[in-house]
Design an enzyme around this catalytic site. Sequence first.
Site, PDB file in Angstrom:
ATOM      1  N   GLU A 140       9.170  15.288  16.017  1.00 22.43           N
ATOM      2  CA  GLU A 140       9.560  15.239  14.607  1.00 22.43           C
ATOM      3  C   GLU A 140       8.662  16.207  13.826  1.00 22.43           C
ATOM      4  OE1 GLU A 140       8.808  11.530  12.414  1.00 22.43           O
ATOM      5  OE2 GLU A 140      10.778  11.800  11.525  1.00 22.43           O
ATOM      6  N   GLU A 178      10.184   1.028  10.327  1.00 21.25           N
ATOM      7  CA  GLU A 178      11.150   2.125  10.171  1.00 21.25           C
ATOM      8  C   GLU A 178      10.386   3.391  10.512  1.00 21.25           C
ATOM      9  OE1 GLU A 178      14.223   1.823   9.591  1.00 21.25           O
ATOM     10  OE2 GLU A 178      14.346  -0.218   8.822  1.00 21.25           O
ATOM     11  N   LYS A 187       0.850  -1.193   0.000  1.00 21.59           N
ATOM     12  CA  LYS A 187       0.000   0.000   0.000  1.00 21.59           C
ATOM     13  C   LYS A 187       0.882   1.238   0.000  1.00 21.59           C
ATOM     14  CE  LYS A 187      -1.889   2.711   3.081  1.00 21.59           C
ATOM     15  NZ  LYS A 187      -1.820   3.986   2.342  1.00 21.59           N
ATOM     16  N   CYS A 227      13.258  10.958   7.189  1.00 17.21           N
ATOM     17  CA  CYS A 227      13.230  10.355   8.521  1.00 17.21           C
ATOM     18  C   CYS A 227      14.557  10.605   9.234  1.00 17.21           C
ATOM     19  CB  CYS A 227      12.901   8.879   8.439  1.00 17.21           C
ATOM     20  SG  CYS A 227      13.894   7.977   7.262  1.00 17.21           S
TER      21      CYS A 227
HETATM   22  P1  NAP Z   1       1.746   7.808   8.697  1.00 14.49           P
HETATM   23  O1  NAP Z   1       0.332   8.090   9.041  1.00 14.49           O
HETATM   24  O2  NAP Z   1       2.544   6.997   9.632  1.00 14.49           O
HETATM   25  O3  NAP Z   1       1.707   7.127   7.236  1.00 14.49           O
HETATM   26  C1  NAP Z   1       2.642   6.219   6.718  1.00 14.49           C
HETATM   27  C2  NAP Z   1       1.911   5.102   5.979  1.00 14.49           C
HETATM   28  O4  NAP Z   1       1.084   4.382   6.889  1.00 14.49           O
HETATM   29  C3  NAP Z   1       0.972   5.594   4.890  1.00 14.49           C
HETATM   30  O5  NAP Z   1       0.944   4.672   3.820  1.00 14.49           O
HETATM   31  C4  NAP Z   1      -0.354   5.623   5.611  1.00 14.49           C
HETATM   32  O6  NAP Z   1      -1.472   5.597   4.784  1.00 14.49           O
HETATM   33  C5  NAP Z   1      -0.262   4.375   6.449  1.00 14.49           C
HETATM   34  N1  NAP Z   1      -1.190   4.353   7.583  1.00 14.49           N
HETATM   35  C6  NAP Z   1      -1.755   5.404   8.233  1.00 14.49           C
HETATM   36  N2  NAP Z   1      -2.571   4.965   9.210  1.00 14.49           N
HETATM   37  C7  NAP Z   1      -2.518   3.615   9.193  1.00 14.49           C
HETATM   38  C8  NAP Z   1      -3.138   2.586   9.966  1.00 14.49           C
HETATM   39  N3  NAP Z   1      -3.979   2.859  10.961  1.00 14.49           N
HETATM   40  N4  NAP Z   1      -2.850   1.309   9.662  1.00 14.49           N
HETATM   41  C9  NAP Z   1      -2.000   0.999   8.667  1.00 14.49           C
HETATM   42  N5  NAP Z   1      -1.395   1.926   7.904  1.00 14.49           N
HETATM   43  C10 NAP Z   1      -1.645   3.218   8.154  1.00 14.49           C
HETATM   44  O7  NAP Z   1       2.503   9.141   8.400  1.00 14.49           O
HETATM   45  P2  NAP Z   1       1.879  10.496   7.787  1.00 14.49           P
HETATM   46  O8  NAP Z   1       0.527  10.778   8.372  1.00 14.49           O
HETATM   47  O9  NAP Z   1       1.964  10.424   6.332  1.00 14.49           O
HETATM   48  O10 NAP Z   1       2.895  11.555   8.368  1.00 14.49           O
HETATM   49  C11 NAP Z   1       2.786  11.914   9.723  1.00 14.49           C
HETATM   50  C12 NAP Z   1       4.141  12.018  10.349  1.00 14.49           C
HETATM   51  O11 NAP Z   1       4.802  10.755  10.294  1.00 14.49           O
HETATM   52  C13 NAP Z   1       5.101  12.962   9.657  1.00 14.49           C
HETATM   53  O12 NAP Z   1       4.905  14.272  10.015  1.00 14.49           O
HETATM   54  C14 NAP Z   1       6.407  12.420  10.120  1.00 14.49           C
HETATM   55  O13 NAP Z   1       6.693  12.891  11.387  1.00 14.49           O
HETATM   56  C15 NAP Z   1       6.192  10.940  10.182  1.00 14.49           C
HETATM   57  N6  NAP Z   1       6.680  10.251   8.965  1.00 14.49           N
HETATM   58  C16 NAP Z   1       7.827   9.554   9.047  1.00 14.49           C
HETATM   59  C17 NAP Z   1       8.320   8.930   7.921  1.00 14.49           C
HETATM   60  C18 NAP Z   1       9.595   8.153   7.937  1.00 14.49           C
HETATM   61  O14 NAP Z   1      10.233   8.018   6.900  1.00 14.49           O
HETATM   62  N7  NAP Z   1       9.987   7.584   9.044  1.00 14.49           N
HETATM   63  C19 NAP Z   1       7.650   9.018   6.708  1.00 14.49           C
HETATM   64  C20 NAP Z   1       6.452   9.725   6.660  1.00 14.49           C
HETATM   65  C21 NAP Z   1       5.981  10.321   7.807  1.00 14.49           C
HETATM   66  P3  NAP Z   1      -2.066   6.987   4.241  1.00 14.49           P
HETATM   67  O15 NAP Z   1      -1.156   7.357   3.136  1.00 14.49           O
HETATM   68  O16 NAP Z   1      -3.426   6.702   3.753  1.00 14.49           O
HETATM   69  O17 NAP Z   1      -2.034   7.925   5.399  1.00 14.49           O
END
Ligand code: NAP
Length: 491
Positions: free
Chosen positions: A393, A262, A186, A296
């Site tokens: 973050e 990660e 996904k 990240c």
């Molecule tokens: P996120 O919610 O953790 O999203 C990452 C992935 O997980 C996306 O594919 C997301 O789908 C999916 N996801 C979200 N809720 C889920 C659930 N309940 N069960 C399974 N999968 C789920 O991150 P974000 O909202 O895009 O960003 C929020 C914060 O996360 C950022 O501000 C940053 O701090 C952190 N982040 C960290 C990294 C990293 O590389 N470590 C990358 C991105 C974000 P959707 O696309 O539909 O939301």
Amino acid sequence: MASAPTITPPKIENKKLFIAGKWQDSVSGKTFETINPATGDCICQVAEGDLADVDLAVSAARKALESKPWARLSGSARGRLIYKLADLIEANAKELAALESIDNGKPIRDSLHVDIPGTAATFRYFAGWADKIHGKVIPVNGPFFAHTRHEPIGVVGQIIPWNFPAMMLSWKWAPALAAGCTIVLKPAEQTPLSALRLAELAQEAGFPDGVINVVPGFGPTAGAAIAAHMDIDKVAFTGSTEIGKQIMKTAAETNLKRVTLELGGKSPNIVFADADVETAAKFAYHALFFNMGQCCTAGSRLLVEDSVYDQVLETISSLAGKQVIGDPFDEKTTQGPQVSQQQCDTIMGYIDAGKSEGADCVTGGNRVDRAGYFVEPTIFAGVKDDMKIAKEEIFGPVLSVIRFKDVAEAIERANNTMYGLAAAVWTRDINKANKVSAALKAGTVWVNCYNVFDAAAPFGGFKMSGVGREMGEYALANYTEVKSVITALGR
Ligand code: NAP
Ligand code: MG
């Protein structure tokens, strides 16, 4: 004057799900918009996968795992397919880079010269492993012959973020394919386009139907369905710590599927006065501002020794002034938009918190006055460890600069975080470099460099930055199950 773009924003048809080698509408018939963050306009509609679609994808992946041709393919044959995919990625690099830039907003110079070559390199590295995954012969007591087999872990669910869509996909697909697993991926809802094109290229490379399935959709629906699925053997996730915890909990409450995570970071980048200070300052700037701060490993806490603090601050502030903010498809652009309105709002919230908690905003601090989700490169000086901008973050172009006096203080404050993804140390003193890199609680420590990645080097987090490792030989361990086979010798 803007340079003439050699890559232009592509026109894109509406997209479907990729399941069992076929392009399919979602069972519900629903679609969602993917947005160009440089303009806020809809690029195209994408089929919205949910539980029923994940079910279909898992069935396809299970069937592919257990039947010919994939189940019988030799390691070297799997390797050839992966090499072929890497070749196709290079042959289609401009198109893939354009998809990354329109969907994510990253400057075309980065998608073309960093993201897509990095994606191909990861596939090539793991292609080489495919015929080198093997167990051991273990001497045991008694008349027995014991050996281990490293078998594919099975059907793997993979959930990736939007910051490096193609590259994160390669970190997930390449070791899984090398190990002989099958995949349900996904992509992030903000950036589904490159994953769908890569699925098409994988089919062209010759991967059998069902080995790779791509189900775009939302986290709480499609993502949660992957985490909870009883017929998925392992889930690999990259994203926020909050969702990582939920995935681990769901895995524990369902079928104890293997979990690798990660997660985020708040990485300390420590500059000692005996470093090559100008070089350190330049790298410190890019350590945070590369990819609009959406990394990240972003070096978001810049710890600088007292006597060179002003010099470092001056250099990074002047670099902020040189940032070329604008159209991602202009080759001169070095900073594009943030990925979404939501991320933009979150970042502005952090900037407000920095100002109200008394940090000194030396440059930036505002939205850029144009369409799309642009934020000025923002530097806060005089940041204290208990401020929100030092603890959480931000995932945006906001750098916190922190002053310290000696080695012990630098180590203590660098480790004063729930995260442990990456860290860096700048010094010409090899003993200091060794002491500090050993003391830092982080999965990667860079010495006199930053953001150096290689498919061969393991990557992952200490503490709340993750579980398990990706990349290198360590990634293979996370896509295989070890079986001991003990055979009686001649009775
Ligand atoms: P996120 O919610 O953790 O999203 C990452 C992935 O997980 C996306 O594919 C997301 O789908 C999916 N996801 C979200 N809720 C889920 C659930 N309940 N069960 C399974 N999968 C789920 O991150 P974000 O909202 O895009 O960003 C929020 C914060 O996360 C950022 O501000 C940053 O701090 C952190 N982040 C960290 C990294 C990293 O590389 N470590 C990358 C991105 C974000 P959707 O696309 O539909 O939301
Ligand atoms: Mg998008």
